[in-house]
Design a protein around this motif. Structure first.
Motif, PDB file in Angstrom:
ATOM      1  N   MET A 216       4.489  31.047  44.217  1.00 41.14           N
ATOM      2  CA  MET A 216       4.447  31.792  45.128  1.00 41.14           C
ATOM      3  C   MET A 216       3.073  31.879  45.720  1.00 41.14           C
ATOM      4  O   MET A 216       1.982  31.828  45.002  1.00 41.14           O
ATOM      5  N   ASN A 217       2.825  31.973  47.208  1.00 39.94           N
ATOM      6  CA  ASN A 217       1.444  31.951  47.562  1.00 39.94           C
ATOM      7  C   ASN A 217       1.087  33.347  48.026  1.00 39.94           C
ATOM      8  O   ASN A 217       1.785  34.175  47.611  1.00 39.94           O
ATOM      9  N   SER A 218       0.030  33.699  48.504  1.00 39.73           N
ATOM     10  CA  SER A 218      -0.914  34.812  48.665  1.00 39.73           C
ATOM     11  C   SER A 218      -0.020  35.824  49.631  1.00 39.73           C
ATOM     12  O   SER A 218      -0.277  36.862  49.572  1.00 39.73           O
ATOM     13  N   ALA A 219       0.754  35.078  50.574  1.00 38.06           N
ATOM     14  CA  ALA A 219       1.595  35.998  51.480  1.00 38.06           C
ATOM     15  C   ALA A 219       2.427  36.849  50.991  1.00 38.06           C
ATOM     16  O   ALA A 219       2.908  37.667  51.591  1.00 38.06           O
ATOM     17  N   SER A 220       2.979  36.646  49.891  1.00 37.37           N
ATOM     18  CA  SER A 220       3.983  37.427  49.340  1.00 37.37           C
ATOM     19  C   SER A 220       3.718  38.073  47.964  1.00 37.37           C
ATOM     20  O   SER A 220       4.592  38.274  46.979  1.00 37.37           O
ATOM     21  N   CYS A 221       2.300  38.172  47.778  1.00 42.46           N
ATOM     22  CA  CYS A 221       1.810  38.929  46.530  1.00 42.46           C
ATOM     23  C   CYS A 221       0.773  39.914  46.727  1.00 42.46           C
ATOM     24  O   CYS A 221       0.598  40.365  47.924  1.00 42.46           O
ATOM     25  N   ALA A 222       0.620  40.894  45.608  1.00 40.87           N
ATOM     26  CA  ALA A 222      -0.324  41.876  45.681  1.00 40.87           C
ATOM     27  C   ALA A 222      -1.352  41.639  44.754  1.00 40.87           C
ATOM     28  O   ALA A 222      -1.225  40.993  43.714  1.00 40.87           O
ATOM     29  N   ALA A 223      -2.784  42.173  44.937  1.00 42.91           N
ATOM     30  CA  ALA A 223      -3.604  42.089  44.127  1.00 42.91           C
ATOM     31  C   ALA A 223      -4.370  43.537  44.269  1.00 42.91           C
ATOM     32  O   ALA A 223      -4.571  44.160  45.319  1.00 42.91           O
ATOM     33  N   THR A 224      -5.031  43.835  43.115  1.00 44.41           N
ATOM     34  CA  THR A 224      -5.905  44.963  43.176  1.00 44.41           C
ATOM     35  C   THR A 224      -7.276  44.587  43.362  1.00 44.41           C
ATOM     36  O   THR A 224      -7.619  43.456  43.396  1.00 44.41           O
ATOM     37  N   PHE A 225      -8.152  45.554  43.613  1.00 43.46           N
ATOM     38  CA  PHE A 225      -9.547  45.202  43.750  1.00 43.46           C
ATOM     39  C   PHE A 225     -10.131  44.882  42.019  1.00 43.46           C
ATOM     40  O   PHE A 225      -9.509  45.351  41.356  1.00 43.46           O
ATOM     41  N   PRO A 226     -11.148  44.416  42.251  1.00 45.41           N
ATOM     42  CA  PRO A 226     -11.875  44.017  40.731  1.00 45.41           C
ATOM     43  C   PRO A 226     -12.106  45.503  40.349  1.00 45.41           C
ATOM     44  O   PRO A 226     -12.839  46.320  40.927  1.00 45.41           O
ATOM     45  N   GLU A 227     -11.773  45.641  38.992  1.00 47.29           N
ATOM     46  CA  GLU A 227     -11.758  46.880  38.456  1.00 47.29           C
ATOM     47  C   GLU A 227     -11.891  46.698  36.936  1.00 47.29           C
ATOM     48  O   GLU A 227     -11.279  45.722  36.414  1.00 47.29           O
ATOM     49  N   ALA A 228     -12.009  47.584  36.069  1.00 41.16           N
ATOM     50  CA  ALA A 228     -11.737  47.693  34.745  1.00 41.16           C
ATOM     51  C   ALA A 228     -10.314  48.016  34.485  1.00 41.16           C
ATOM     52  O   ALA A 228      -9.741  48.997  34.894  1.00 41.16           O
ATOM     53  N   ARG A 229      -9.427  47.130  33.589  1.00 42.49           N
ATOM     54  CA  ARG A 229      -8.363  47.359  33.292  1.00 42.49           C
ATOM     55  C   ARG A 229      -7.371  47.709  34.468  1.00 42.49           C
ATOM     56  O   ARG A 229      -6.704  48.693  34.397  1.00 42.49           O
ATOM     57  N   PRO A 230      -7.140  46.809  35.544  1.00 40.24           N
ATOM     58  CA  PRO A 230      -6.134  47.182  36.437  1.00 40.24           C
ATOM     59  C   PRO A 230      -4.716  47.144  35.971  1.00 40.24           C
ATOM     60  O   PRO A 230      -4.558  46.158  35.315  1.00 40.24           O
ATOM     61  N   TRP A 231      -4.044  47.811  36.658  1.00 45.48           N
ATOM     62  CA  TRP A 231      -2.618  47.675  36.228  1.00 45.48           C
ATOM     63  C   TRP A 231      -1.833  48.186  37.716  1.00 45.48           C
ATOM     64  O   TRP A 231      -2.225  48.527  38.608  1.00 45.48           O
ATOM     65  N   TRP A 232      -0.262  47.714  37.447  1.00 45.78           N
ATOM     66  CA  TRP A 232       0.666  48.070  38.466  1.00 45.78           C
ATOM     67  C   TRP A 232       1.853  48.653  37.676  1.00 45.78           C
ATOM     68  O   TRP A 232       2.073  48.355  36.488  1.00 45.78           O
ATOM     69  N   ARG A 233       2.750  49.747  38.160  1.00 44.97           N
ATOM     70  CA  ARG A 233       3.698  50.270  37.292  1.00 44.97           C
ATOM     71  C   ARG A 233       4.832  50.302  38.425  1.00 44.97           C
ATOM     72  O   ARG A 233       4.639  50.570  39.799  1.00 44.97           O
ATOM     73  N   LEU A 234       6.038  50.070  37.907  1.00 47.91           N
ATOM     74  CA  LEU A 234       7.267  50.198  38.539  1.00 47.91           C
ATOM     75  C   LEU A 234       8.085  51.368  37.994  1.00 47.91           C
ATOM     76  O   LEU A 234       8.189  51.473  36.511  1.00 47.91           O
ATOM     77  N   ASP A 235       8.579  52.405  38.749  1.00 51.50           N
ATOM     78  CA  ASP A 235       9.092  53.560  38.235  1.00 51.50           C
ATOM     79  C   ASP A 235      10.603  53.255  38.372  1.00 51.50           C
ATOM     80  O   ASP A 235      11.061  53.210  39.654  1.00 51.50           O
TER      81      ASP A 235
END
Length: 172
Positions: A1-20
């Motif tokens: 997949m290319n960047s048009a359909s993706c998500a990115a965090t800012f550069p940080e320590a231990r980035p995460w994403w959660r699905l509830d």
């Protein structure tokens, strides 16, 4: 997949994403799709965690899998061993990291359970005729729906053949 359909965090320590998932489910598989068009260095040190705790934003839940080396594939399937939980977390270890995700798929254990039903038809209809064959499946699906069974896919595992079976009463 290319960047048009993706998500990115800012550069940080231990980035995460959660699905509830909004309720506890028994999850067997989590499939994570990463960007394929850039940033291979950001495809290592990933972890998928799954459980019901929100301690540390859910990042303390039990680990389904951890990937410490560079990924060649952009889509990876993780096994959660039929664990119960509500939160799926994807995180990356380290400092000044970017988490790039394109898709996260979560499959309940029942999703992979298949049931097979063998039916003998007592009919004079020619089941080798495609329109008759399809009509039988539609009628069967309607009969199941009347009984509350709606999440089904019906298909023929073998092409029906003409068979002549004499009734036992005719032989008696």
């Amino acid at each position: 997949m290319n960047s048009a359909s993706c998500a990115a965090t800012f550069p940080e320590a231990r980035p995460w994403w959660r699905l509830d998932l909004k309720a506890d489910y028994r999850v067997s598989i989590v499939v994570v799709t990463y960007r394929e068009d850039c940033c291979p260095d950001n495809r290592k040190d990933f972890e998928v965690r799954f459980g019901s705790s929100l301690l540390d934003n859910g990042n303390t839940n039990p680990s389904c899998a951890a990937i410490s080396s560079d990924l060649v594939a952009n889509s990876v399937t993780y096994s959660c061993s039929d664990r119960m939980g509500q939160h799926v977390n994807v995180l990356i270890s380290g400092f000044f990291k970017v988490l790039l995700l394109c898709e996260v798929e979560v499959y309940e254990s029942d999703f992979f359970t298949q049931s097979f039903l063998k039916i003998a038809f007592d009919s004079t209809a020619d089941l080798t005729d495609p329109s008759v064959k399809d009509n039988v499946l539609k009628k069967l699906k309607s009969a199941l729906a009347l009984r509350g069974i709606t999440n089904v896919t019906l298909s023929w595992s073998q092409t029906p053949e003409k068979a002549v079976i004499q009734n036992q009463h005719e032989n008696g």
